[in-house]
Structures are given as C-alpha cells and as structure tokens.
Design a protein around this motif. Structure first.
Motif, PDB file in Angstrom:
ATOM      1  N   ASP A  15       0.817  -1.213   0.000  1.00  0.00           N
ATOM      2  CA  ASP A  15       0.000   0.000   0.000  1.00  0.00           C
ATOM      3  C   ASP A  15       0.852   1.266   0.000  1.00  0.00           C
ATOM      4  O   ASP A  15       0.416   2.314   0.477  1.00  0.00           O
ATOM      5  CB  ASP A  15      -0.944  -0.005   1.203  1.00  0.00           C
ATOM      6  N   ASP A  16       2.053   1.175  -0.553  1.00  0.00           N
ATOM      7  CA  ASP A  16       2.956   2.334  -0.635  1.00  0.00           C
ATOM      8  C   ASP A  16       2.259   3.449  -1.402  1.00  0.00           C
ATOM      9  O   ASP A  16       1.843   3.254  -2.543  1.00  0.00           O
ATOM     10  CB  ASP A  16       4.245   1.913  -1.350  1.00  0.00           C
ATOM     11  N   PRO A  17       2.108   4.648  -0.794  1.00  0.00           N
ATOM     12  CA  PRO A  17       1.404   5.727  -1.475  1.00  0.00           C
ATOM     13  C   PRO A  17       2.240   6.425  -2.560  1.00  0.00           C
ATOM     14  O   PRO A  17       1.698   7.176  -3.353  1.00  0.00           O
ATOM     15  CB  PRO A  17       1.087   6.717  -0.341  1.00  0.00           C
ATOM     16  N   ARG A  18       3.536   6.169  -2.616  1.00  0.00           N
ATOM     17  CA  ARG A  18       4.398   6.849  -3.591  1.00  0.00           C
ATOM     18  C   ARG A  18       4.864   5.936  -4.722  1.00  0.00           C
ATOM     19  O   ARG A  18       5.070   6.381  -5.838  1.00  0.00           O
ATOM     20  CB  ARG A  18       5.630   7.412  -2.888  1.00  0.00           C
ATOM     21  N   THR A  19       5.126   4.688  -4.400  1.00  0.00           N
ATOM     22  CA  THR A  19       5.615   3.738  -5.397  1.00  0.00           C
ATOM     23  C   THR A  19       4.631   2.572  -5.442  1.00  0.00           C
ATOM     24  O   THR A  19       4.596   1.762  -4.521  1.00  0.00           O
ATOM     25  CB  THR A  19       7.022   3.217  -5.028  1.00  0.00           C
ATOM     26  N   LEU A  20       3.849   2.515  -6.486  1.00  0.00           N
ATOM     27  CA  LEU A  20       2.820   1.480  -6.571  1.00  0.00           C
ATOM     28  C   LEU A  20       3.440   0.085  -6.560  1.00  0.00           C
ATOM     29  O   LEU A  20       4.461  -0.159  -7.213  1.00  0.00           O
ATOM     30  CB  LEU A  20       1.979   1.664  -7.818  1.00  0.00           C
ATOM     31  N   TYR A  21       2.809  -0.806  -5.852  1.00  0.00           N
ATOM     32  CA  TYR A  21       3.310  -2.173  -5.733  1.00  0.00           C
ATOM     33  C   TYR A  21       3.373  -2.864  -7.089  1.00  0.00           C
ATOM     34  O   TYR A  21       4.289  -3.645  -7.345  1.00  0.00           O
ATOM     35  CB  TYR A  21       2.449  -2.960  -4.746  1.00  0.00           C
ATOM     36  N   ALA A  22       2.435  -2.557  -7.955  1.00  0.00           N
ATOM     37  CA  ALA A  22       2.450  -3.153  -9.296  1.00  0.00           C
ATOM     38  C   ALA A  22       3.750  -2.821 -10.024  1.00  0.00           C
ATOM     39  O   ALA A  22       4.264  -3.630 -10.802  1.00  0.00           O
ATOM     40  CB  ALA A  22       1.250  -2.674 -10.101  1.00  0.00           C
ATOM     41  N   GLY A  23       4.296  -1.644  -9.772  1.00  0.00           N
ATOM     42  CA  GLY A  23       5.576  -1.269 -10.369  1.00  0.00           C
ATOM     43  C   GLY A  23       6.714  -2.127  -9.849  1.00  0.00           C
ATOM     44  O   GLY A  23       7.592  -2.537 -10.613  1.00  0.00           O
TER      45      GLY A  23
END
Length: 78
Positions: A15-23
């Motif tokens: 749930d990182d608000p800056r670096t999306l987990y999908a990335g």
C-alpha cells in the motif's frame, strides 16, 4: 527483460502511497537476478531503517552484510 545481472533486493509495501506495488512487481518480473521483499498492508514508503519492521530490517541487513539474496521472494507482515 532488463539487461542486468547485478543482484538486487527490492523492498516495497503493498500500500505504498508513492511507489505502486504493481511497479515493484513489474521490475521484479523483468530483473531475474533480483528478489522482492514485500511488506503486506503497509501504507508506508520508507521501510528499511525507518518503518520499524524487524523482518524488513533483518533481511535488508543480511543482504547488505553478505551480498547474498534470499533464494526466493519474501513477505513480511506489518
């Protein structure tokens, strides 16, 4: 596919608000010599040495100390 055989430990929260987990998953998929350390359900960007998760800190410290990646991707609980 990334043309890079340097071992790398990628660390990302789901749930990182800056670096999306999908990335993070996409980078891991294209970088065969990397491993992904996932922190489940953490809404946090800074993880290592900042978030206070012993699982993350121990695994990153082991990688930095030895240069050896874990055998497979890992998951830490919040």
């Amino acid at each position: 596919m990334l043309d890079n055989d340097v071992p790398a430990l990628l660390v990302n929260a789901t749930d990182d608000p800056r670096t999306l987990y999908a990335g993070a998953e996409a980078v891991r998929e294209q970088w065969p010599s990397s491993r992904l350390l996932t922190v489940e359900s953490a809404r946090q960007h800074g993880l290592y040495g900042e978030y206070g998760n012993a699982c993350v800190d121990e695994r990153v410290n082991a990688y930095l100390r030895t240069g050896q990646l874990p055998a497979h991707d890992l998951t830490c609980k919040t």
